[in-house]
Design an enzyme around this catalytic site. Structure first.
Site, PDB file in Angstrom:
ATOM      1  N   HIS A 125       0.833  -1.205   0.000  1.00 44.26           N
ATOM      2  CA  HIS A 125       0.000   0.000   0.000  1.00 44.26           C
ATOM      3  C   HIS A 125       0.863   1.247   0.000  1.00 44.26           C
ATOM      4  CE1 HIS A 125      -2.595   3.232   1.470  1.00 44.26           C
ATOM      5  NE2 HIS A 125      -3.635   2.493   1.134  1.00 44.26           N
ATOM      6  N   CYS A 126       1.992   1.194   0.680  1.00 42.19           N
ATOM      7  CA  CYS A 126       2.748   2.412   0.971  1.00 42.19           C
ATOM      8  C   CYS A 126       3.248   3.141  -0.272  1.00 42.19           C
ATOM      9  CB  CYS A 126       3.927   2.084   1.888  1.00 42.19           C
ATOM     10  SG  CYS A 126       3.429   1.527   3.528  1.00 42.19           S
ATOM     11  N   LEU A 127       4.087   2.489  -1.068  1.00 32.85           N
ATOM     12  CA  LEU A 127       4.769   3.214  -2.136  1.00 32.85           C
ATOM     13  C   LEU A 127       3.937   3.414  -3.401  1.00 32.85           C
ATOM     14  CD1 LEU A 127       8.445   1.994  -1.786  1.00 32.85           C
ATOM     15  CD2 LEU A 127       7.210   3.765  -0.565  1.00 32.85           C
ATOM     16  N   ASP A 130       0.444   5.679  -1.367  1.00 28.07           N
ATOM     17  CA  ASP A 130       0.495   6.768  -0.392  1.00 28.07           C
ATOM     18  C   ASP A 130       1.025   8.084  -0.943  1.00 28.07           C
ATOM     19  OD1 ASP A 130      -0.504   4.876   1.258  1.00 28.07           O
ATOM     20  OD2 ASP A 130       1.229   4.739   2.584  1.00 28.07           O
ATOM     21  N   PRO A 131       2.154   8.110  -1.687  1.00 30.39           N
ATOM     22  CA  PRO A 131       2.627   9.400  -2.204  1.00 30.39           C
ATOM     23  C   PRO A 131       1.614  10.088  -3.108  1.00 30.39           C
ATOM     24  CG  PRO A 131       4.370   7.765  -2.330  1.00 30.39           C
ATOM     25  CD  PRO A 131       3.109   7.032  -1.979  1.00 30.39           C
TER      26      PRO A 131
END
Length: 418
Positions: A258-260, A263-264
């Site tokens: 999910h993060c990269l 999220d950005p």
């Protein structure tokens, strides 16, 4: 305290288990009936939580999985840890909205709500607070307490766990911060209070944007270094000896989880919508990292061509369907696009990954296999995408006719490193 954790995925379940472990009475609430049935049976589907630990807490009665909203009644603190996907580049906050509306029905004076889901700055105060107030008739900051504490779960990381990773905490006012901090201080070793929720929300996006941009840098560098006949990995090793002013990032087949990948883009969307400006670093990093699976395919096609083999009709064995090593998380994994592209080109795609369950979002045309000498030898190409410790890499180099290594873990005459 009576704790309700809304969302029992990679973030919510470890938090619920940890809170129960330290003595809180915890309800793990999720609208997914099948997920709740598995938890109630003592079956964990998250790498960081063992089924044995889950069964112990169930037997003690300190952890209660539930899909019934009425189980949320009477909470002292409720934590929202639900997914926040992107839909065509736009944040989809429906799971946060649904969670807030559910909790609002059971919100009582003196209770606390914490949001953990990754989102754009302003979500806690501009979205969650009004929903809780509307559904409860109470006033945030006066009648109940509200704050934001971004999750920092790194699946499979045995050194930096939920307990040992410092936890950023915030509140909509000092009283809210005090209560948010008190709860998280009971479950983690260190908290990091910040002045307001927007700062905490931005801190989370900053962490992941920093990684996203730097991974994109080395990914693009790896592409150019190969064309220039330079060993990018040796260059990275050399640069990493500098004891100051440098942080090591390494290339790979793309980013996942999910993060990269997601999220950005929340930050980029917020900047565009609020300020009318483009967040060019994020957009460039998205473009580079999103196209790394395509580069893997180009390298694989070239490698097979050098061996006078077409992709169409070739057997390709993919090692690792997860987005990172030692994890069963296949969300947004670059392996999914690699597999899809190969299938569309006519390849017979087989994949080994004991961490990723059968119902993961991987193309059903991919044949799931166990890693064996026979499977390796039968493949025209082996592609290492996730370097799980469980993989016998010596077996791979001993029996493979051709290996494309995207993680720089293998050596040999039959190995090409991305």
């Amino acid at each position: 305290m009576r704790v309700v954790v809304v969302g029992q995925g990679y973030v919510g379940l470890p938090l619920a288990v940890r809170a129960a472990r330290v003595g809180h009475s915890v309800v793990g609430f999720d609208v997914d009936d099948e997920r709740i049935k598995r938890l109630a049976a003592g079956e964990s589907y998250v790498d960081d939580i063992s089924s044995a630990e889950l069964r112990e807490l169930l037997d003690q009665g300190t952890f209660q999985p539930s899909a019934d909203p009425r189980s949320c009644a009477g909470f002292d603190i409720a934590v929202i840890a639900v997914p926040t996907p992107l839909r065509e580049g736009t944040p989809d906050l429906k799971y946060i909205e649904e969670s807030a509306r559910t909790l609002a029905r059971y919100l009582r004076p003196g209770a606390t709500v914490a949001l953990e889901s990754t989102t754009y700055p302003g979500t806690t105060t501009d979205l969650v607070a009004p929903l809780l107030e509307e559904g409860s008739g109470l006033i945030a900051g006066d009648d109940f307490y509200l704050g934001y504490s971004p999750e920092r779960i790194d699946p499979g990381n045995r050194e930096w766990t939920l307990e040992t990773t410092p936890k950023v905490v915030s509140g909509i006012n000092p009283a809210s911060l005090e209560r948010i901090d008190a709860f998280y201080s009971s479950v983690v070793a260190q908290t990091v209070p910040v002045g307001d929720c927007k700062t905490a929300e931005l801190a989370k996006l900053l962490e992941n944007t920093f990684r996203h941009v730097n991974i994109a840098l080395v990914n693009e560098l790896a592409v150019f270094a190969h064309d220039l006949d330079i060993d990018v990995w040796e260059a990275i090793d050399a640069a990493s000896t500098k004891p100051f002013g440098y942080l090591r990032f390494v290339p790979g087949p793309g980013v996942g989880g999910h993060c990269l990948p997601i999220d950005p883009s929340y930050l980029s969307w917020r900047v565009q919508r609020t300020l009318g400006q483009s967040f060019r670093f994020v957009e460039l990093a998205n473009d580079i990292n999103n196209h790394m699976p395509d580069y893997v395919i180009r390298r694989l096609v070239s490698g097979l061509n050098d061996r006078r083999k077409p992709v169409n009709g070739s057997t390709v064995l993919l090692l690792g369907l997860a987005y990172k090593k030692n994890s069963g998380d296949a969300r947004e994994s670059p392996a999914r696009r690699v597999a899809s592209l190969l299938l569309d080109m006519g390849a017979d795609v087989r994949a080994a990954d004991p961490h990723v369950v059968e119902d993961a979002q991987v193309d059903q045309r991919v044949v799931r296999v166990s890693l064996s000498a026979e499977e390796i030898a039968a493949a025209d190409a082996v592609v290492l995408l996730a370097d799980h410790d469980v993989f016998d890499l010596d077996l791979v180099t001993s029996h493979a006719s051709y290996v494309l290594d995207t993680r720089h873990r293998l050596t040999g005459a039959n190995v090409e490193t991305m």
